[in-house]
Design a protein around this motif. Structure first.
Motif, PDB file in Angstrom:
ATOM      1  N   VAL A  97       0.862  -1.026   0.280  1.00  8.34           N
ATOM      2  CA  VAL A  97      -0.095   0.171   0.037  1.00  8.34           C
ATOM      3  C   VAL A  97       1.042   1.220  -0.151  1.00  8.34           C
ATOM      4  O   VAL A  97       1.785   1.497   1.108  1.00  8.34           O
ATOM      5  CB  VAL A  97      -0.756   0.220   1.308  1.00  8.34           C
ATOM      6  CG1 VAL A  97      -1.959   1.328   1.110  1.00  8.34           C
ATOM      7  CG2 VAL A  97      -1.931  -1.330   1.477  1.00  8.34           C
ATOM      8  N   VAL A  98       0.925   2.018  -1.163  1.00  5.17           N
ATOM      9  CA  VAL A  98       1.734   3.042  -1.111  1.00  5.17           C
ATOM     10  C   VAL A  98       0.792   4.258  -1.467  1.00  5.17           C
ATOM     11  O   VAL A  98       0.021   4.329  -2.322  1.00  5.17           O
ATOM     12  CB  VAL A  98       2.586   2.748  -2.356  1.00  5.17           C
ATOM     13  CG1 VAL A  98       3.871   3.969  -2.322  1.00  5.17           C
ATOM     14  CG2 VAL A  98       3.470   1.759  -2.501  1.00  5.17           C
ATOM     15  N   SER A 102      -2.471  10.996   2.620  1.00  5.08           N
ATOM     16  CA  SER A 102      -3.274  10.509   1.666  1.00  5.08           C
ATOM     17  C   SER A 102      -4.687   9.657   2.190  1.00  5.08           C
ATOM     18  O   SER A 102      -5.403   9.221   1.512  1.00  5.08           O
ATOM     19  CB  SER A 102      -2.736   9.912   0.568  1.00  5.08           C
ATOM     20  OG  SER A 102      -2.222   8.644   1.047  1.00  5.08           O
ATOM     21  N   GLY A 103      -4.577   9.695   3.474  1.00  5.27           N
ATOM     22  CA  GLY A 103      -5.423   8.670   4.020  1.00  5.27           C
ATOM     23  C   GLY A 103      -5.373   7.342   4.010  1.00  5.27           C
ATOM     24  O   GLY A 103      -6.310   6.393   3.984  1.00  5.27           O
ATOM     25  N   LYS A 104      -3.952   6.903   3.752  1.00  3.34           N
ATOM     26  CA  LYS A 104      -3.570   5.611   3.533  1.00  3.34           C
ATOM     27  C   LYS A 104      -3.717   4.720   4.717  1.00  3.34           C
ATOM     28  O   LYS A 104      -4.353   3.571   4.545  1.00  3.34           O
ATOM     29  CB  LYS A 104      -1.868   5.620   3.143  1.00  3.34           C
ATOM     30  CG  LYS A 104      -1.309   4.357   2.632  1.00  3.34           C
ATOM     31  CD  LYS A 104       0.058   4.583   2.064  1.00  3.34           C
ATOM     32  CE  LYS A 104       0.799   5.411   3.091  1.00  3.34           C
ATOM     33  NZ  LYS A 104       1.076   4.683   4.410  1.00  3.34           N
ATOM     34  N   SER A 105      -3.499   5.232   5.960  1.00  2.00           N
ATOM     35  CA  SER A 105      -3.411   4.250   7.215  1.00  2.00           C
ATOM     36  C   SER A 105      -5.144   4.003   7.561  1.00  2.00           C
ATOM     37  O   SER A 105      -5.274   2.993   7.823  1.00  2.00           O
ATOM     38  CB  SER A 105      -2.757   5.048   8.074  1.00  2.00           C
ATOM     39  OG  SER A 105      -1.474   5.031   8.148  1.00  2.00           O
ATOM     40  N   ASP A 133       1.273  -1.902   4.706  1.00  2.00           N
ATOM     41  CA  ASP A 133       1.167  -0.475   4.716  1.00  2.00           C
ATOM     42  C   ASP A 133       2.533   0.239   5.063  1.00  2.00           C
ATOM     43  O   ASP A 133       3.315   0.013   5.964  1.00  2.00           O
ATOM     44  CB  ASP A 133       0.320  -0.075   6.004  1.00  2.00           C
ATOM     45  CG  ASP A 133       0.036   1.314   6.124  1.00  2.00           C
ATOM     46  OD1 ASP A 133       0.171   2.030   4.974  1.00  2.00           O
ATOM     47  OD2 ASP A 133      -0.304   1.916   6.982  1.00  2.00           O
ATOM     48  N   LEU A 134       3.031   0.944   3.699  1.00  2.00           N
ATOM     49  CA  LEU A 134       4.240   1.365   3.803  1.00  2.00           C
ATOM     50  C   LEU A 134       4.230   2.893   4.159  1.00  2.00           C
ATOM     51  O   LEU A 134       3.358   3.691   4.001  1.00  2.00           O
ATOM     52  CB  LEU A 134       4.983   1.396   2.394  1.00  2.00           C
ATOM     53  CG  LEU A 134       5.182  -0.138   1.923  1.00  2.00           C
ATOM     54  CD1 LEU A 134       5.405  -0.150   0.434  1.00  2.00           C
ATOM     55  CD2 LEU A 134       6.349  -0.695   3.058  1.00  2.00           C
ATOM     56  N   PRO A 135       5.256   3.448   4.741  1.00  2.00           N
ATOM     57  CA  PRO A 135       5.574   4.590   4.903  1.00  2.00           C
ATOM     58  C   PRO A 135       5.100   5.605   3.686  1.00  2.00           C
ATOM     59  O   PRO A 135       5.426   5.502   2.858  1.00  2.00           O
ATOM     60  CB  PRO A 135       7.134   5.134   5.658  1.00  2.00           C
ATOM     61  CG  PRO A 135       7.525   3.926   6.038  1.00  2.00           C
ATOM     62  CD  PRO A 135       6.600   2.828   5.022  1.00  2.00           C
ATOM     63  N   GLY A 136       4.461   6.999   4.046  1.00  2.00           N
ATOM     64  CA  GLY A 136       4.024   7.756   2.922  1.00  2.00           C
ATOM     65  C   GLY A 136       5.277   8.390   2.157  1.00  2.00           C
ATOM     66  O   GLY A 136       6.294   8.728   2.845  1.00  2.00           O
ATOM     67  N   THR A 137       5.136   8.530   0.951  1.00  2.00           N
ATOM     68  CA  THR A 137       6.215   8.902   0.260  1.00  2.00           C
ATOM     69  C   THR A 137       5.742   9.801  -1.073  1.00  2.00           C
ATOM     70  O   THR A 137       4.651   9.492  -1.628  1.00  2.00           O
ATOM     71  CB  THR A 137       7.495   7.978  -0.392  1.00  2.00           C
ATOM     72  OG1 THR A 137       8.358   8.781  -0.983  1.00  2.00           O
ATOM     73  CG2 THR A 137       6.706   7.022  -1.229  1.00  2.00           C
ATOM     74  N   ALA A 148      -1.962   1.985  -4.850  1.00  2.00           N
ATOM     75  CA  ALA A 148      -1.796   3.298  -4.895  1.00  2.00           C
ATOM     76  C   ALA A 148      -2.840   4.240  -4.132  1.00  2.00           C
ATOM     77  O   ALA A 148      -4.031   3.920  -4.996  1.00  2.00           O
ATOM     78  CB  ALA A 148      -1.492   3.761  -6.235  1.00  2.00           C
ATOM     79  N   VAL A 149      -2.591   4.780  -3.235  1.00  2.17           N
ATOM     80  CA  VAL A 149      -3.480   5.650  -2.624  1.00  2.17           C
ATOM     81  C   VAL A 149      -3.324   7.174  -3.262  1.00  2.17           C
ATOM     82  O   VAL A 149      -2.256   7.514  -2.612  1.00  2.17           O
ATOM     83  CB  VAL A 149      -3.388   5.333  -1.071  1.00  2.17           C
ATOM     84  CG1 VAL A 149      -4.648   6.121  -0.264  1.00  2.17           C
ATOM     85  CG2 VAL A 149      -3.554   3.878  -0.506  1.00  2.17           C
ATOM     86  N   VAL A 150      -4.514   7.565  -3.462  1.00  2.00           N
ATOM     87  CA  VAL A 150      -4.325   8.922  -3.832  1.00  2.00           C
ATOM     88  C   VAL A 150      -5.453   9.817  -3.307  1.00  2.00           C
ATOM     89  O   VAL A 150      -6.516   9.325  -3.362  1.00  2.00           O
ATOM     90  CB  VAL A 150      -4.587   9.053  -5.455  1.00  2.00           C
ATOM     91  CG1 VAL A 150      -4.297  10.410  -5.924  1.00  2.00           C
ATOM     92  CG2 VAL A 150      -3.322   8.220  -6.336  1.00  2.00           C
TER      93      VAL A 150
END
Lengths: 706, 83
Positions: free
Chosen positions: A26-27, A32-35, A74-78, A110-112
């Protein structure tokens, strides 16, 4: 590059126990609301990082269907695949399959953020070149709609090589089922064609890949071309066969001319994004809501800064005031349990072990669970609402004057909960000097394990007088927090002026829109934190309580005067026990601070983990004259020296508080400093430095005060 | 002052402008460019912290904060005047 090796060791540490059918990374950009999406997809089926705060560890969750088990990482945001901080390196290394001993993922989610397509599509372009199946989750589509933004999903998908796009609202769960179904189908699908944004780069990478000795993905060669042969890219260069160096150099000159490659990449890719945006969205999102009103108010320098201080003061006030009723309840239950057990079991060793050792020791730590939950609740809320980034922005100037940047604020604020996640959160700081100075300053922040000691001593020795709408006890607690902040900041300044001299670090920070924190995400994080706390109370602190009890119970005294009362007899017993002897042995060291042998023993026992101190005091003061009093704080008040003077005088208590504010009594923090700085040099320095400041600070206060 | 050639740090609160030129020789500036501060991007000064530094810009609806010394590397051309 040292950063690279550090990253590898970190991820290898994480055991992978179950074999899933497929693994999806999960990138997404930070914020971006990823977590939130990750939590929504996996719920409790996850091995969540131990600590709240910024996502620094690898969080693994499982998505289960009828016949498949898919692992989500779940990867750190970049913001892109050109990594600048340690966190970003982790993400890049995972998606490029560079982590030793692990497989590259089978697909990318890809979380956008729908309200920030501009930056989101920059990252998606790079992800399309990984030759992995890609699925795009468009988060916050409700906020996009509310701001009048309309996105043409089909047109966007067409520009992104036809990858599937699922609009979702992670907070309400809208669109999650579609996304889940799409995720299940993702592994094994063909990888999308590279984005048409920079055909020259894509084709150059593919040409070079032909001559490679081992299979390389074009994305890896693209990173080599753009970022140059540094770090892990050197390995890519080695795989390209002989004469690759000259060839790569020739291609780079042809592609970039005299322009810095990274700047050229930004120009080309963002030009493409702007072109796509005019096709797929009707306007730039505009927020006319409480968010924008709140933002424009906070944006005014003076109200924003005052607001920050008010917020912090409320947090500390709440920690002290709100928790009291529940804490009193736990305290009474502990006392009742203890007397029940000793009544049931009679006199002997077993009764003493259970009531004086286990119940008194563990109970005196568990009592702080309400305060710790309230503190973590506030920190999680501040983080998730986007306010912590604001705090970094507002404090940048002040932090700069001590040689740090606003980015150091987030690790420092997290350290109020616990220095361990705080130190791990320093991975977002790109500059190494800055990062180490922050790591050394972080343990000065008043962590939740100091809270029990502070709370106990304040409740016992500071009168609960009201000053205006504030309470004196709350104010003293606030002053101790301020003391920690000042000590930490001065330490950072000292280090930046001596051992880590260097230029002022740069500062660029994304300021996310304010958003309502998601209840599920907050509760999951709180649950994880409470679990760790209780687990420690049930294991480490339980063990220490039992050991301390045994040391205070044995050897048994033979010739106790039968004329003494039961409690006086117990006091004689304690004094000649192993613990009493050890305390007396170190007493000369601590006597100048006004500590008797009992306080000294508790302090010594607290070096592995400072919250143990309260447990040890709970055990020590459960016997002896003071045991007539029912609660620990009352017992402390009645403690005396052999000549009848009170032990806990105001100067002594203040000194003890100063000692706890400084002293680095935490094995976990030392271990994490060693891991994050790559050696024993910094943890050894931190321990010696903080312990001596604590000792001499307490000495000064006691001697001046008496 | 020439209204058509100014640097990003000279914008006033609420003022919008388009980035006209970036000098990318500084690696820090390159880093900012990867966040979207490139030629052709429209920016608005949304506010500043105490003492006017760092500054907050809006860039395609998202917030980004820069220090004055960094904002000086970006030349902008005005779009409209602020309040």
């Amino acid at each position: 590059m040292t950063k690279q090796t550090e990253t590898r060791v970190l991820l290898q540490d994480i055991p992978v126990s179950r074999q899933p059918d497929a693994s999806i990374a999960v990138v997404g950009s930070p914020n971006s609301g990823k977590s939130t999406l990750f939590n929504r997809l996996t719920g409790l089926r996850q091995r969540i990082g131990n600590y709240p705060g910024v996502t620094v560890e690898r969080h693994i969750g499982t998505l289960k269907t009828d016949n498949q088990k898919i692992e989500l990482v779940d990867l750190p945001g970049t913001h892109g695949l050109s990594a600048h901080s340690l966190e970003e390196h982790i993400t890049v290394d995972v998606v490029l399959g560079r982590i030793a001993g692990t497989q590259p993922p089978d697909g990318i989610l890809a979380v956008v953020d729908a309200t920030n397509l501009y930056q989101g599509l920059y990252l998606v372009q790079q992800l399309l070149e990984l030759e992995l199946p890609v699925l795009v989750a468009l988060t916050m589509s409700d906020a996009a709609e509310a701001s009048g933004l309309k996105i043409d999903i089909e047109a966007l998908s067409a520009r992104l090589s036809g990858v599937r796009i699922c609009p979702v609202v992670a907070t309400t769960g809208k669109g999650i089922n579609d996304l889940r179904n799409a995720l299940v189908e993702l592994p094994g699908q063909p990888a999308p064609a590279p984005s048409e944004s920079w055909p020259e780069l894509s084709s150059a990478a593919r040409e070079l890949a032909v001559s490679a000795t081992v299979p390389l993905r074009p994305a890896e060669i693209e990173r080599l071309l753009i970022d140059g042969p540094i770090g892990a890219n050197k390995h890519v260069l080695d795989c390209l066969g002989e004469n690759a160096e000259a060839e790569v150099q020739r291609v780079r000159e042809q592609l970039f001319g005299f322009e810095p490659p990274l700047a050229m990449e930004a120009r080309v890719r963002y030009a493409w994004v702007r072109e796509v945006l005019t096709e797929v969205q009707n306007q730039v999102p505009v927020f006319y809501s409480w968010r924008s009103r709140l933002r424009s108010w906070i944006n005014q320098p003076i109200p924003g800064t005052i607001g920050l201080f008010i917020v912090m003061a409320i947090v500390f006030q709440a920690v002290f005031a709100w928790a009291t009723p529940v804490m009193d309840l736990i305290d009474n239950v502990t006392a009742i349990l203890g007397s029940m057990v000793s009544n049931q079991l009679g006199g002997g060793a077993l009764s003493s072990l259970v009531s004086d050792g286990v119940i008194a020791g563990v109970g005196s730590v568990v009592i702080f669970l309400p305060q710790i939950i309230i503190l973590f609740l506030f920190i999680i809320l501040l983080e998730d609402s986007g306010y912590l980034a604001r705090a970094a922005y507002l404090m940048d100037r002040a932090m700069r004057s001590v040689g740090l940047s606003g980015q150091s604020i987030i690790p420092m604020i997290s350290s109020f909960a616990c220095a361990v996640p705080g130190i791990m959160a320093t991975r977002v700081i790109p500059n190494r000097r800055d990062r180490i100075a922050t790591i050394i300053a972080a343990p000065f922040m008043t962590c939740s394990a100091r809270l029990p000691v502070y709370a106990l001593l304040i409740a016992a020795f500071v009168p609960p007088r009201d000053i205006g709408f504030l309470n004196l006890q709350g104010l003293v607690l606030f002053a101790l927090y301020m003391f920690g902040i000042i000590a930490g900041v001065l330490t950072a300044l000292l280090i930046r002026k001596t051992a880590l001299r260097g230029p002022k670090p740069p500062f660029a920070l994304m300021l996310p829109e304010f958003r309502r924190p998601n209840i599920q995400t907050v509760l999951l994080q709180l649950y994880a934190r409470a679990k760790i706390f209780l687990y420690r109370a049930g294991t480490v602190i339980f063990a220490v309580a039992v050991v301390v009890w045994a040391l205070s119970y044995y050897p048994r005294a033979n010739d106790i005067d039968p004329a003494l009362t039961a409690n006086q007899a117990a006091a004689v017993q304690l004094e000649q026990s192993w613990l009493g002897r050890a305390g007396k042995f170190v007493e000369p060291v601590f006597e100048p601070l006004g500590w008797d042998w009992r306080v000294s023993s508790a302090v010594i026992a607290g070096f592995p983990a400072r919250e143990v101190v309260v447990a040890v005091m709970g055990t020590i003061y459960a016997v002896g004259d003071e045991a007539d009093e029912s609660t620990l704080s009352a017992r402390l008040k009645s403690a005396t020296w052999p000549d009848g003077r009170q032990v806990f005088t105001l100067p002594m208590v203040l000194g003890l508080l100063i000692f706890y504010a400084c002293c680095l009594q935490c094995a976990a923090t030392l271990a994490v400093i060693r891991r994050e700085t790559g050696g024993w040099r910094w943890p050894a320095f931190a321990w010696l430095y903080m312990t001596s400041i604590g000792y001499f600070g307490a000495l000064l206060v006691y001697q001046l005060g008496s | 002052m020439d209204n058509n050639c100014r640097v990003l740090s000279s914008l006033k609160r609420g003022q919008k402008a388009v980035i006209a030129a970036v000098d990318p020789s500084d690696p820090q500036v390159q880093r900012l460019m990867t966040l979207g501060l490139v030629e052709g991007a429209e920016v608005e000064l949304a506010g500043a912290a105490l003492g006017g530094d760092p500054m907050e810009f809006r860039l395609f609806g998202c917030g980004i904060s820069l220090r004055q010394e960094q904002a000086r590397h970006f030349t902008v051309s005005s779009l409209e005047s602020g309040d």
